[in-house]
Design a protein around this motif. Structure first.
Motif, PDB file in Angstrom:
ATOM      1  N   ASN A 196      42.284  51.769  40.650  1.00 50.39           N
ATOM      2  CA  ASN A 196      41.780  51.815  42.016  1.00 50.39           C
ATOM      3  C   ASN A 196      40.280  51.584  42.100  1.00 50.39           C
ATOM      4  OD1 ASN A 196      44.093  52.210  43.528  1.00 50.39           O
ATOM      5  ND2 ASN A 196      44.133  54.404  43.122  1.00 50.39           N
ATOM      6  N   ALA A 197      39.554  51.897  41.023  1.00 49.53           N
ATOM      7  CA  ALA A 197      38.097  51.794  41.056  1.00 49.53           C
ATOM      8  C   ALA A 197      37.631  50.381  41.371  1.00 49.53           C
ATOM      9  CB  ALA A 197      37.515  52.260  39.723  1.00 49.53           C
ATOM     10  N   VAL A 198      38.186  49.391  40.667  1.00 49.15           N
ATOM     11  CA  VAL A 198      37.762  48.008  40.890  1.00 49.15           C
ATOM     12  C   VAL A 198      38.024  47.594  42.336  1.00 49.15           C
ATOM     13  CG1 VAL A 198      38.146  45.604  40.244  1.00 49.15           C
ATOM     14  CG2 VAL A 198      38.073  47.367  38.485  1.00 49.15           C
ATOM     15  N   LYS A 199      39.175  47.951  42.856  1.00 49.29           N
ATOM     16  CA  LYS A 199      39.532  47.542  44.212  1.00 49.29           C
ATOM     17  C   LYS A 199      38.610  48.170  45.252  1.00 49.29           C
ATOM     18  CE  LYS A 199      43.994  48.562  44.101  1.00 49.29           C
ATOM     19  NZ  LYS A 199      45.425  48.554  44.497  1.00 49.29           N
ATOM     20  N   THR A 200      38.393  49.466  45.170  1.00 53.15           N
ATOM     21  CA  THR A 200      37.593  50.148  46.180  1.00 53.15           C
ATOM     22  C   THR A 200      36.110  49.800  46.075  1.00 53.15           C
ATOM     23  OG1 THR A 200      37.399  52.094  44.754  1.00 53.15           O
ATOM     24  CG2 THR A 200      39.216  52.065  46.336  1.00 53.15           C
ATOM     25  N   LEU A 201      35.619  49.664  44.860  1.00 56.12           N
ATOM     26  CA  LEU A 201      34.188  49.419  44.688  1.00 56.12           C
ATOM     27  C   LEU A 201      33.796  47.999  45.075  1.00 56.12           C
ATOM     28  CD1 LEU A 201      33.657  51.363  41.363  1.00 56.12           C
ATOM     29  CD2 LEU A 201      32.927  52.041  43.636  1.00 56.12           C
ATOM     30  N   THR A 202      34.610  47.030  44.705  1.00 56.95           N
ATOM     31  CA  THR A 202      34.272  45.648  45.081  1.00 56.95           C
ATOM     32  C   THR A 202      34.386  45.449  46.585  1.00 56.95           C
ATOM     33  OG1 THR A 202      36.555  44.980  44.583  1.00 56.95           O
ATOM     34  CG2 THR A 202      34.895  44.641  42.866  1.00 56.95           C
ATOM     35  N   THR A 203      35.293  46.156  47.211  1.00 61.03           N
ATOM     36  CA  THR A 203      35.405  46.081  48.668  1.00 61.03           C
ATOM     37  C   THR A 203      34.176  46.701  49.330  1.00 61.03           C
ATOM     38  OG1 THR A 203      37.830  46.162  48.567  1.00 61.03           O
ATOM     39  CG2 THR A 203      36.790  46.778  50.660  1.00 61.03           C
ATOM     40  N   ALA A 204      33.656  47.780  48.723  1.00 56.44           N
ATOM     41  CA  ALA A 204      32.488  48.460  49.292  1.00 56.44           C
ATOM     42  C   ALA A 204      31.250  47.566  49.322  1.00 56.44           C
ATOM     43  CB  ALA A 204      32.187  49.726  48.489  1.00 56.44           C
ATOM     44  N   VAL A 205      31.168  46.597  48.406  1.00 56.69           N
ATOM     45  CA  VAL A 205      29.993  45.710  48.366  1.00 56.69           C
ATOM     46  C   VAL A 205      30.307  44.321  48.916  1.00 56.69           C
ATOM     47  CG1 VAL A 205      28.935  46.925  46.452  1.00 56.69           C
ATOM     48  CG2 VAL A 205      30.464  45.013  45.970  1.00 56.69           C
ATOM     49  N   ASP A 206      31.434  44.205  49.632  1.00 56.94           N
ATOM     50  CA  ASP A 206      31.834  42.935  50.245  1.00 56.94           C
ATOM     51  C   ASP A 206      32.087  41.842  49.222  1.00 56.94           C
ATOM     52  OD1 ASP A 206      31.658  44.085  52.736  1.00 56.94           O
ATOM     53  OD2 ASP A 206      29.605  43.392  53.098  1.00 56.94           O
ATOM     54  N   GLY A 207      32.637  42.212  48.063  1.00 59.25           N
ATOM     55  CA  GLY A 207      33.070  41.223  47.089  1.00 59.25           C
ATOM     56  C   GLY A 207      32.041  40.883  46.030  1.00 59.25           C
ATOM     57  N   VAL A 208      32.542  40.299  44.936  1.00 60.91           N
ATOM     58  CA  VAL A 208      31.721  39.921  43.788  1.00 60.91           C
ATOM     59  C   VAL A 208      31.944  38.434  43.509  1.00 60.91           C
ATOM     60  CG1 VAL A 208      31.356  40.271  41.318  1.00 60.91           C
ATOM     61  CG2 VAL A 208      31.842  42.226  42.791  1.00 60.91           C
ATOM     62  N   ASP A 209      30.866  37.725  43.216  1.00 60.39           N
ATOM     63  CA  ASP A 209      30.955  36.291  42.945  1.00 60.39           C
ATOM     64  C   ASP A 209      31.412  36.037  41.513  1.00 60.39           C
ATOM     65  OD1 ASP A 209      29.984  35.805  45.494  1.00 60.39           O
ATOM     66  OD2 ASP A 209      27.889  35.758  44.819  1.00 60.39           O
ATOM     67  N   VAL A 210      32.409  35.169  41.357  1.00 62.50           N
ATOM     68  CA  VAL A 210      32.904  34.794  40.040  1.00 62.50           C
ATOM     69  C   VAL A 210      32.997  33.275  39.957  1.00 62.50           C
ATOM     70  CG1 VAL A 210      34.217  36.935  39.758  1.00 62.50           C
ATOM     71  CG2 VAL A 210      35.325  34.931  40.763  1.00 62.50           C
ATOM     72  N   CYS A 211      33.169  32.774  38.750  1.00 59.96           N
ATOM     73  CA  CYS A 211      33.252  31.325  38.551  1.00 59.96           C
ATOM     74  C   CYS A 211      34.289  31.023  37.478  1.00 59.96           C
ATOM     75  CB  CYS A 211      31.881  30.785  38.135  1.00 59.96           C
ATOM     76  SG  CYS A 211      31.858  28.999  37.837  1.00 59.96           S
ATOM     77  N   VAL A 212      35.123  30.020  37.712  1.00 59.91           N
ATOM     78  CA  VAL A 212      36.112  29.576  36.722  1.00 59.91           C
ATOM     79  C   VAL A 212      35.987  28.067  36.543  1.00 59.91           C
ATOM     80  CG1 VAL A 212      37.742  31.449  37.166  1.00 59.91           C
ATOM     81  CG2 VAL A 212      37.890  29.355  38.510  1.00 59.91           C
ATOM     82  N   GLU A 213      36.129  27.615  35.312  1.00 64.43           N
ATOM     83  CA  GLU A 213      36.000  26.182  35.040  1.00 64.43           C
ATOM     84  C   GLU A 213      37.178  25.389  35.577  1.00 64.43           C
ATOM     85  OE1 GLU A 213      35.266  25.305  30.983  1.00 64.43           O
ATOM     86  OE2 GLU A 213      33.331  26.330  30.900  1.00 64.43           O
ATOM     87  N   HIS A 214      38.368  26.003  35.543  1.00 63.77           N
ATOM     88  CA  HIS A 214      39.579  25.321  36.004  1.00 63.77           C
ATOM     89  C   HIS A 214      40.285  26.192  37.039  1.00 63.77           C
ATOM     90  CE1 HIS A 214      38.950  22.676  32.575  1.00 63.77           C
ATOM     91  NE2 HIS A 214      38.893  23.747  31.800  1.00 63.77           N
ATOM     92  N   ALA A 215      41.000  25.569  37.946  1.00 60.21           N
ATOM     93  CA  ALA A 215      41.764  26.307  38.951  1.00 60.21           C
ATOM     94  C   ALA A 215      42.761  27.245  38.269  1.00 60.21           C
ATOM     95  CB  ALA A 215      42.494  25.339  39.873  1.00 60.21           C
ATOM     96  N   VAL A 216      42.943  28.430  38.856  1.00 59.78           N
ATOM     97  CA  VAL A 216      43.817  29.450  38.276  1.00 59.78           C
ATOM     98  C   VAL A 216      44.963  29.741  39.231  1.00 59.78           C
ATOM     99  CG1 VAL A 216      43.985  31.851  37.504  1.00 59.78           C
ATOM    100  CG2 VAL A 216      41.942  30.511  36.976  1.00 59.78           C
ATOM    101  N   ASP A 217      46.181  29.733  38.694  1.00 63.34           N
ATOM    102  CA  ASP A 217      47.367  30.134  39.451  1.00 63.34           C
ATOM    103  C   ASP A 217      48.273  30.874  38.475  1.00 63.34           C
ATOM    104  OD1 ASP A 217      49.497  30.547  41.090  1.00 63.34           O
ATOM    105  OD2 ASP A 217      49.852  28.431  41.575  1.00 63.34           O
ATOM    106  N   ASP A 218      48.028  32.170  38.329  1.00 64.19           N
ATOM    107  CA  ASP A 218      48.724  32.991  37.340  1.00 64.19           C
ATOM    108  C   ASP A 218      49.786  33.840  38.038  1.00 64.19           C
ATOM    109  OD1 ASP A 218      49.570  34.493  35.237  1.00 64.19           O
ATOM    110  OD2 ASP A 218      47.727  35.654  35.022  1.00 64.19           O
ATOM    111  N   PRO A 219      51.076  33.513  37.876  1.00 66.71           N
ATOM    112  CA  PRO A 219      52.131  34.267  38.563  1.00 66.71           C
ATOM    113  C   PRO A 219      52.253  35.710  38.075  1.00 66.71           C
ATOM    114  CG  PRO A 219      53.069  32.706  36.995  1.00 66.71           C
ATOM    115  CD  PRO A 219      51.615  32.396  37.077  1.00 66.71           C
TER     116      PRO A 219
END
Length: 568
Positions: free
Chosen positions: A256-279
């Protein structure tokens, strides 16, 4: 609540009651005369009304309205007006550490108010780890915090993560070392699939009784928490057994920590080299930069099938990149100047945390926050315990410590050696240490020194002594046995009036100025003042010259908190 339409008193946002004091640069809790009772928990006061104060409800007082300052007089024509006083800039950095299912927020230094801090303290859960950690937090020393993220499922929406019914294993682990001078820090990730020996550990039961959980040999590191009733103290003891580094405190959180904390700061910027679609993790991201929060942020740090070889080591790299980005977000002006974000973050963070009893008090948390915010992000290094595939397995699933690189990494942390170049500090030290080698030198026969073994192989002190006496002409030398503690680097301690002797011995041994430690002399067996040469782990053998430096090993993974990286 009334005709003003501001809602019931219970609905007041705590952030709306915090204002920035321009004189101190701190956020303070203020109540206006028309405000309802504060929604921040705090003690009630009763008694007669105090002159000059106003009450909004029985027993509740608010400070009197401050008189508005008079407008400054215009300067007399022909005379200079007084130059306006410059406001001091007060840097407020808030550090948020999170990896996988773990989060660590230090916010209490950014908001003031004892009542509110006591409220935050009530949110934090504590565990008595006994002698596994330190009994107090020391502001003037280096310190190590073990940050643990568990795979325990708690809260709605976490059914798809972790092992069903898990008691909470050490799923993600970061040993954070903060240097004594606060110039740098190292965040060392410990793979959950690292094969270790878990020592016996004493745990405190709910009724206060003690129970010793027996150790286990050749098991995964993540079993140091949860299995057989092991608590975070057992994980701390396991870290000490594997690395030789003593964790002083721990901080632990779940999904729950990651979900609540990242929401509290309006999200975190990330970067990926290739598009991700992980089922499997339900993570969907386009190539390039994105902002993630809540469920999507948790999926990003939990997935192990979208990056690299789909292993835990690749996931650790992604978590470290995520953590660096999150720290940058927390130190941004958008976060630091928003009372609403700071309060939401404080609430979310403290509710997510479990810490050891020694740092569960409000005063200690604030002291720790003040020390942590001194470390520049560019000097915070993220790396991982050097490992190799487990040679005992045909199908590679676990790893073991790389004995060619691991011990050196552990020694650097134990000896408070930075993995980054702290430029300002190095410039000052470079000139100072270089000066130690400049000046007159004594003749070898005039050099008095005692030799101690402080980490070199057994017998090294006697071997070096024989070289000094028979080949280097340092006849006034003697063996002083073993030093009280192991050192990574060889040192030569001497009194100011022995500087000429020290320079002569440094030339013979190939010591740099950094290895020369101005201090005090001791008395030798003849009752005469003598220098002390302590052979460290960098000792290469009798007669072999030293350069006095520790060369950092080539690490497979290393980054700093100020770097913007893309997961691949």
């Amino acid at each position: 609540m009334d005709a003003q339409g501001r809602g019931r008193a219970d609905d007041v946002d705590p952030a709306d009651q915090w204002v920035l004091n321009p004189r101190t640069g701190e956020y303070e809790l203020r109540l206006s005369p028309s405000s309802p009772e504060s929604s921040v928990p705090g003690p009630r006061t009763a008694g007669p009304r105090t002159p000059g104060r106003r009450t909004t409800a029985p027993g509740r007082e608010v400070p009197p309205q401050r008189r508005r300052r008079a407008e400054p007089e215009a300067p007399v024509p022909g005379r200079r007006g007084r130059r306006p006083e410059k406001k001091k800039s007060r840097g407020k950095r808030v550090l948020l550490w999170t990896g996988g299912s773990m989060a660590f927020v230090v916010l209490v230094a950014g908001v003031g108010g004892y009542v509110y801090l006591k409220h935050l303290e009530g949110n934090v859960s504590t565990t008595d780890v006994g002698t596994a950690g330190s009994s107090s937090f020391k502001k003037d020393e280096a310190f190590n915090i073990l940050i643990i993220g568990t795979d325990k499922r708690t809260g709605e929406g976490n059914e798809g993560y972790g092992d069903k019914g898990s008691v909470g294993h050490a799923d993600t682990n970061i040993l954070l070392h903060v240097a004594k001078d606060r110039s740098n820090a190292t965040a060392l990730s410990i793979p959950r699939d690292l094969i270790v020996d878990i020592p016996d550990c004493e745990t405190t039961q709910e009724d206060g009784t003690k129970k010793v959980v027996p150790g286990s040999s050749g098991v995964r590191f993540n079993q140091s928490l949860g299995d057989l009733g092991r608590d975070a103290g057992c994980t701390m003891r396991t870290v000490k057994a594997v690395t030789g580094i003593q964790p002083h405190h721990f901080m632990m959180a779940d999904f729950n920590a990651v979900k609540t904390l990242t929401t509290a700061v309006d999200g975190v910027d990330v970067c990926v080299e290739h598009a991700v679609d992980d089922p499997k993790s339900h993570l969907k991201l386009p190539a390039g930069e994105s902002t993630v929060e809540g469920e999507q942020a948790l999926a990003f740090v939990r997935t192990r099938h979208a990056f690299g070889n789909e292993g835990d080591l690749d996931r650790i790299k992604v978590q470290q990149q995520f953590l660096g980005s999150l720290m940058r977000k927390m130190s941004s002006s958008d976060t630091l100047t928003s009372p609403t974000k700071l309060v939401k973050l404080a609430e979310a963070a403290t509710k997510a945390l479990t810490v050891d009893s020694a740092i569960g008090k409000v005063g200690t948390l604030k002291d720790m926050a003040l020390e942590l915010k001194k470390v520049p992000t560019k000097n915070i290094t993220f790396t991982t315990v050097p490992v190799i595939d487990n040679p005992a397995e045909k199908v590679k699933a676990t790893v073991v410590v790389n004995e060619a690189k691991g011990p050196q990494v552990f020694d650097m942390i134990k000896n408070d050696i930075s993995f980054t170049e702290v430029e300002q500090k190095q410039k000052k030290e470079k000139a100072a240490v270089a000066a130690r080698l400049k000046g007159e030198k004594s003749e070898p026969g005039e050099v008095r020194v005692r030799v101690m073994n402080g980490g070199a192989p057994a017998g090294s002190a006697q071997q070096e002594l024989a070289y000094l006496q028979t080949q280097a002409g340092v006849s006034k030398s003697e063996n002083a046995g073993n030093a009280p503690a192991d050192l990574a680097k060889t040192t030569l301690e001497y009194a100011p009036d022995q500087a000429d002797q020290a320079r002569a011995l440094a030339e013979i041994l190939g010591l740099t100025g950094a290895a020369m430690k101005p201090g005090e002399s001791v008395t030798n067996t003849q009752g005469l003042p003598t220098m002390t040469l302590t052979l460290g782990k960098d000792f290469k053998g009798a007669g072999v010259k030293l350069d006095g430096s520790v060369k950092k090993p080539d690490l497979d993974t290393e980054s700093t908190a100020d770097q913007k990286l893309c997961a691949s």
